[in-house]
Design an enzyme around this catalytic site. Sequence first.
Site, PDB file in Angstrom:
ATOM      1  N   GLN A  18      43.339  44.938  37.051  1.00 38.47           N
ATOM      2  CA  GLN A  18      43.929  44.862  37.812  1.00 38.47           C
ATOM      3  C   GLN A  18      45.925  45.796  36.242  1.00 38.47           C
ATOM      4  O   GLN A  18      46.760  46.173  37.385  1.00 38.47           O
ATOM      5  CB  GLN A  18      45.175  43.687  38.272  1.00 38.47           C
ATOM      6  CG  GLN A  18      44.220  42.616  38.663  1.00 38.47           C
ATOM      7  CD  GLN A  18      44.650  41.191  38.887  1.00 38.47           C
ATOM      8  OE1 GLN A  18      44.315  40.292  38.544  1.00 38.47           O
ATOM      9  NE2 GLN A  18      45.845  40.827  39.950  1.00 38.47           N
ATOM     10  N   HIS A 112      36.742  37.965  35.295  1.00 37.88           N
ATOM     11  CA  HIS A 112      38.199  37.760  36.267  1.00 37.88           C
ATOM     12  C   HIS A 112      37.885  38.791  37.668  1.00 37.88           C
ATOM     13  O   HIS A 112      38.621  39.792  38.292  1.00 37.88           O
ATOM     14  CB  HIS A 112      38.859  38.685  35.816  1.00 37.88           C
ATOM     15  CG  HIS A 112      40.697  37.819  35.991  1.00 37.88           C
ATOM     16  ND1 HIS A 112      41.325  36.924  34.859  1.00 37.88           N
ATOM     17  CD2 HIS A 112      40.891  37.686  37.235  1.00 37.88           C
ATOM     18  CE1 HIS A 112      42.492  36.541  35.646  1.00 37.88           C
ATOM     19  NE2 HIS A 112      42.671  36.986  37.164  1.00 37.88           N
ATOM     20  N   ASN A 156      36.870  32.898  35.180  1.00 41.24           N
ATOM     21  CA  ASN A 156      38.519  32.832  36.419  1.00 41.24           C
ATOM     22  C   ASN A 156      38.084  32.414  37.793  1.00 41.24           C
ATOM     23  O   ASN A 156      37.344  33.080  38.218  1.00 41.24           O
ATOM     24  CB  ASN A 156      39.235  34.163  36.112  1.00 41.24           C
ATOM     25  CG  ASN A 156      40.528  34.462  36.536  1.00 41.24           C
ATOM     26  OD1 ASN A 156      41.763  33.732  36.133  1.00 41.24           O
ATOM     27  ND2 ASN A 156      40.552  34.413  37.862  1.00 41.24           N
ATOM     28  N   GLU A 157      38.961  31.168  37.438  1.00 39.06           N
ATOM     29  CA  GLU A 157      39.115  30.890  38.823  1.00 39.06           C
ATOM     30  C   GLU A 157      38.008  30.189  39.551  1.00 39.06           C
ATOM     31  O   GLU A 157      37.409  31.313  40.756  1.00 39.06           O
ATOM     32  CB  GLU A 157      40.406  30.966  39.642  1.00 39.06           C
ATOM     33  CG  GLU A 157      41.681  31.187  39.204  1.00 39.06           C
ATOM     34  CD  GLU A 157      42.773  31.543  40.075  1.00 39.06           C
ATOM     35  OE1 GLU A 157      43.983  30.860  39.827  1.00 39.06           O
ATOM     36  OE2 GLU A 157      42.266  32.432  41.261  1.00 39.06           O
TER      37      GLU A 157
END
Length: 434
Positions: A18, A112, A156-157
Amino acid sequence: MKKFKSEFMIGAATAAHQVEGNNVHSDFWTMEHIPGTMYKEPSLDAVDHYNRYKEDIQLLVDAGCNTYRFSIEWARIEPTKGEFDKHQIEHYREVLEFCHQKNVTPIVTMHHFSSPKWLISEGGWESETTIEYFGNYCKYVTEELGDLIPYICTINEANMGKQIAKIMKKMQAVQKNDSANSTEVQVGLNMDDMKAKMQTYYRALGEAFGIDPRNVHSFLSPKTQNGERIIMKCHEKAREEIKTTNPDIQVGITFSLYDHQALPGGEKFVEQEQYEDFLEYLPYLQNDDFLGVQNYSRKIHGPDGIVSNNENTRLTKMGYEYYPEALGNVLRFVSKHWNKPIIVTENGISTDQDEERVEFIDRALTGVHQCIEEGIDVIGYTHWSLLDNFEWQLGYAQTFGLIAVDRSTQTRYPKESLSFLGSIKNRGLVQIQE
């Protein structure tokens, strides 16, 4: 005056794809560029954090923060299966060393959302082989950089694929009823758009990854139960490799958790959501050192399920309900089932009005402080996000950052919310009235 202890970690978070730019070997880069892409725009240079990380970390330090959560990009480290890029390892070594020079605690995420393109061609996140591949990657990074990493979030998540499956199921129901609600706005998906592009998109997907498009399983694809199991087995394998290489590293994982609240008759829905979002995963976490909690809002459940927002609901730019108190509520829920340290690894708001972000941070961290006073072992908070960045399918329109970026020049513009967050370490909290 409410003050956190000196050792409490306060900072911000980013994810490699990102912010870094030009992550050309990743699955997301591929999906951004295929015909009929579901992405509003490609990531391209992103905000050039790959080259400007020192400037960005220095801004974090200058504001008074002491912690930076970021991800190491698997697609950079292993652009081709089994071939690790020493140059990229040295890049992340420099990032970690700079953090230590500035007395910033690095919290590293190994995965991620984005994956190497080759991994998807090998079956991706529904394939048993991914467990070994991910373990090998984590072992290599730890062998090379482990002495510089105090905390590792493996994934992540981990529950995001399940949440996306729920969202898509709800969207299909909404489409049948020819109605709309805020959930679709939140994730930036549009069923009409999707249907129009689906045939072209899936044909291009298959061609890009060299496999049947039905077998393209990125991390954010809706997951089967087997896919859920594979993700958690990847976590266990990564933890084993990390701990074998360097037992001093604190290892955990992060989950996306809503504050589920029940109106009379909605209790059964809350129990089911809490089980599916978190409790179901607990058997895989028993040997973890900490848990990463990520929260952005709440969901209210009535006797017929989720209660939709109305015209009086205060919403963020993403369409979430503006409800900073959700974080404290989630921490209290988690603490009933988890008696080890907790790090708030993401919490934040997309808004063009930075005073809203300042208020959000103050109210959210007031909730964190209250939880600590109640005896809950919360050891850190990293706000999402350090920089306005590439929000996946939504492109660059969403603004979660503590720092604005003019992408035409890559000039950084720190917001008041950054200095506000950093000042909490020394000043403490003063509750802003709602």
